[in-house]
Motif scaffolding. Sequence first.
Motif, PDB file in Angstrom:
ATOM      1  N   UNK A 331     -13.047  67.938  13.041  1.00 40.56           N
ATOM      2  CA  UNK A 331     -14.336  67.463  12.529  1.00 40.56           C
ATOM      3  C   UNK A 331     -14.127  66.080  11.928  1.00 40.56           C
ATOM      4  N   UNK A 332     -14.792  65.073  12.478  1.00 43.80           N
ATOM      5  CA  UNK A 332     -14.665  63.715  11.942  1.00 43.80           C
ATOM      6  C   UNK A 332     -15.625  62.799  12.677  1.00 43.80           C
ATOM      7  N   UNK A 333     -15.708  61.561  12.199  1.00 50.01           N
ATOM      8  CA  UNK A 333     -16.355  60.541  13.012  1.00 50.01           C
ATOM      9  C   UNK A 333     -15.502  60.319  14.252  1.00 50.01           C
ATOM     10  N   UNK A 334     -16.156  60.109  15.374  1.00 56.37           N
ATOM     11  CA  UNK A 334     -15.404  59.883  16.610  1.00 56.37           C
ATOM     12  C   UNK A 334     -15.137  58.386  16.730  1.00 56.37           C
ATOM     13  N   UNK A 335     -14.039  57.963  16.129  1.00 56.31           N
ATOM     14  CA  UNK A 335     -13.632  56.566  16.146  1.00 56.31           C
ATOM     15  C   UNK A 335     -12.162  56.483  16.526  1.00 56.31           C
ATOM     16  N   UNK A 336     -11.785  55.330  17.090  1.00 60.21           N
ATOM     17  CA  UNK A 336     -10.430  55.175  17.604  1.00 60.21           C
ATOM     18  C   UNK A 336      -9.374  55.435  16.540  1.00 60.21           C
ATOM     19  N   UNK A 337      -9.596  54.952  15.307  1.00 60.72           N
ATOM     20  CA  UNK A 337      -8.550  55.088  14.296  1.00 60.72           C
ATOM     21  C   UNK A 337      -8.345  56.530  13.847  1.00 60.72           C
ATOM     22  N   UNK A 338      -9.228  57.438  14.263  1.00 61.68           N
ATOM     23  CA  UNK A 338      -9.027  58.857  13.960  1.00 61.68           C
ATOM     24  C   UNK A 338      -8.031  59.506  14.928  1.00 61.68           C
ATOM     25  N   UNK A 339      -7.708  58.809  16.020  1.00 57.27           N
ATOM     26  CA  UNK A 339      -6.684  59.255  16.979  1.00 57.27           C
ATOM     27  C   UNK A 339      -6.947  60.663  17.520  1.00 57.27           C
ATOM     28  N   UNK A 340      -8.196  60.960  17.792  1.00 54.62           N
ATOM     29  CA  UNK A 340      -8.545  62.297  18.284  1.00 54.62           C
ATOM     30  C   UNK A 340      -7.980  62.523  19.684  1.00 54.62           C
ATOM     31  N   UNK A 341      -7.771  61.443  20.428  1.00 58.48           N
ATOM     32  CA  UNK A 341      -7.192  61.611  21.770  1.00 58.48           C
ATOM     33  C   UNK A 341      -5.778  62.179  21.702  1.00 58.48           C
ATOM     34  N   UNK A 342      -5.069  61.948  20.588  1.00 57.25           N
ATOM     35  CA  UNK A 342      -3.767  62.587  20.421  1.00 57.25           C
ATOM     36  C   UNK A 342      -3.931  64.105  20.363  1.00 57.25           C
ATOM     37  N   UNK A 343      -4.995  64.554  19.689  1.00 58.16           N
ATOM     38  CA  UNK A 343      -5.245  65.994  19.590  1.00 58.16           C
ATOM     39  C   UNK A 343      -5.570  66.583  20.961  1.00 58.16           C
ATOM     40  N   UNK A 453       4.787  54.690   9.883  1.00 59.83           N
ATOM     41  CA  UNK A 453       3.865  53.603  10.252  1.00 59.83           C
ATOM     42  C   UNK A 453       4.540  52.439  10.963  1.00 59.83           C
ATOM     43  N   UNK A 454       5.804  52.184  10.619  1.00 59.90           N
ATOM     44  CA  UNK A 454       6.493  51.038  11.209  1.00 59.90           C
ATOM     45  C   UNK A 454       7.184  51.375  12.528  1.00 59.90           C
ATOM     46  N   UNK A 455       7.116  52.647  12.917  1.00 60.69           N
ATOM     47  CA  UNK A 455       7.797  53.045  14.151  1.00 60.69           C
ATOM     48  C   UNK A 455       7.008  54.171  14.818  1.00 60.69           C
ATOM     49  N   UNK A 456       5.832  53.826  15.318  1.00 57.17           N
ATOM     50  CA  UNK A 456       4.934  54.827  15.888  1.00 57.17           C
ATOM     51  C   UNK A 456       5.254  55.041  17.365  1.00 57.17           C
ATOM     52  N   UNK A 457       5.636  56.269  17.691  1.00 54.35           N
ATOM     53  CA  UNK A 457       5.874  56.651  19.084  1.00 54.35           C
ATOM     54  C   UNK A 457       4.819  57.685  19.459  1.00 54.35           C
ATOM     55  N   UNK A 458       3.794  57.245  20.170  1.00 56.90           N
ATOM     56  CA  UNK A 458       2.675  58.134  20.479  1.00 56.90           C
ATOM     57  C   UNK A 458       3.134  59.388  21.209  1.00 56.90           C
ATOM     58  N   UNK A 459       4.018  59.218  22.181  1.00 56.17           N
ATOM     59  CA  UNK A 459       4.478  60.367  22.955  1.00 56.17           C
ATOM     60  C   UNK A 459       5.132  61.415  22.077  1.00 56.17           C
ATOM     61  N   UNK A 460       5.946  60.970  21.110  1.00 56.78           N
ATOM     62  CA  UNK A 460       6.625  61.907  20.215  1.00 56.78           C
ATOM     63  C   UNK A 460       5.620  62.603  19.303  1.00 56.78           C
ATOM     64  N   UNK A 461       4.631  61.850  18.802  1.00 63.84           N
ATOM     65  CA  UNK A 461       3.616  62.451  17.934  1.00 63.84           C
ATOM     66  C   UNK A 461       2.848  63.529  18.687  1.00 63.84           C
ATOM     67  N   UNK A 462       2.450  63.228  19.916  1.00 61.59           N
ATOM     68  CA  UNK A 462       1.721  64.205  20.734  1.00 61.59           C
ATOM     69  C   UNK A 462       2.579  65.444  20.968  1.00 61.59           C
TER      70      UNK A 462
END
Length: 510
Positions: A331-343, A453-462
Amino acid sequence: MAIYVFSLLAGFAPNGVDYAQGYRAKILHRLSCPVRYLFAELPERRDINFYKELGIKEEDMFSMCHYLLDHHTLRPTVEVKDKLAELMKNMGHVHMDCQDSEIRLLKDGETAAVLVPVPDDREHLLCIHYFSRGQRICTETYTDRLAYTDYYAAAKPEQGVSAGRIRRAYYHKDGSVAYEQIYTGERSWYLFPDGRVLTKTGFIEEFMKKLDLSEQDIVLIDRFAQFDYVQPLFRWKQKARFIAVMHAGHYFEEGESAYTVNFNQDYNYLFKYSGMLDTIVVSTQQQREELIEKLQEYRCRIPDIRVIPAGSVEKLRYPDTNRKPCSMVSVSRIQWHKKIHWLVESAVKAHQVNREISLDIYGSGSNDYIKMMRDMTEKYEAQSYIRFMGHQDVTEVYKNYEVFLTASTFETLGLSIMEAVSSGTAVIGLDVKYGSRLLVHPGENGYLIDFEPDNVEEGKIVDDLAKKMIEIFEDQGRLEKFHEQSYRIAEGFSSRAAEEKWERLLQGTP
């Protein structure tokens, strides 16, 4: 004593600040505080209705534009039937065409006037459009009587000129003109009967003079940036107490990752005017400590800083039946910085292991971002277990799900997390400041994923999110304990505790 809240938004998409204002409005109402919520701009009915849904009473809402009239109300109370009878009498023989959202009056085969009822109240009048030779010439807008009239220039298609508003006249109770607003391109000027011509800033100063703030009054400021009222407000503060509510940290360091830079100009202004503030309210102790550090760093005066969470728990909400097995909700605003696509990506991966896993996404916002995620679900053929639910009242929704998900890289408090926890929902999110660390206790009511924050690996987070989605449903007994612990954590954010803090602040006691 009166409390003036600056400001409600008109014409903008709602955000967390608005929902926080709704929580606070209920507290101030219980404290029997006389509160006036001010629109800096002229609101439309949808703006007013939105804040009503949040718990702010319509009779407590005011617009600066109306405040200089001798009738301030925003509520339409003129009855459609009375105005319709008056028009038909004055216009002579006309044909009436009643449609779903309007009543059209035709004279000699052409539209002469269109009456528009209030969308959610068909008995009362919102406005009347008047036409001549097929073009709108003016629009009257009503509250408890005629409030203002917009006048339009005729369109000249052959010259590439479209119809546009050129003047707006505001009226007192007796029908006399209180003032006029003249539009020249993107600017406007305010003309008063005594001959004064004011800019927008001058008009707001006129409003501030009429407020005539005293030392008994309190001004609550939720928004600073890009609003014309800020400088006049401080110029005419007189002896009133000024309380600024800081809804986010929004500090950034040189070279900081783009994933965590979420700078808001509001807090640039807050630092600039810190010497004129009596109190700053923040949501968490960590936020308070960082704010003091930053104020010292920039050699700003440090006012009284109080910790009062932006939201609170009215009551714990329990499911009427069993929660849907393996169900997850966002549940949130659907905005890019919410990173819902990771979910979305994580849910797809988790579903490959546990076919019962499902995800419902509530909220509205960026249409492009929503389309991107819909395309993603179609690509993975995930439409059967990942659903986009749109904007809804989710008060009673959380309790039906087992797990709440968030991938936001920054949450001052996290109102949706708090609402989920108060419904006993377990939480999976990122280990980010501030609210996530207060509301989610890893291994007790959910999991927090390491986030650098200084080392964001999207694949690892997902991948890490997907692993926790799988893990949390592997042991039902443990998950039930997570639900119980969420309820216990929520008890620490009771509305009563927030109410006591606001009461002490407003009374001027530590």
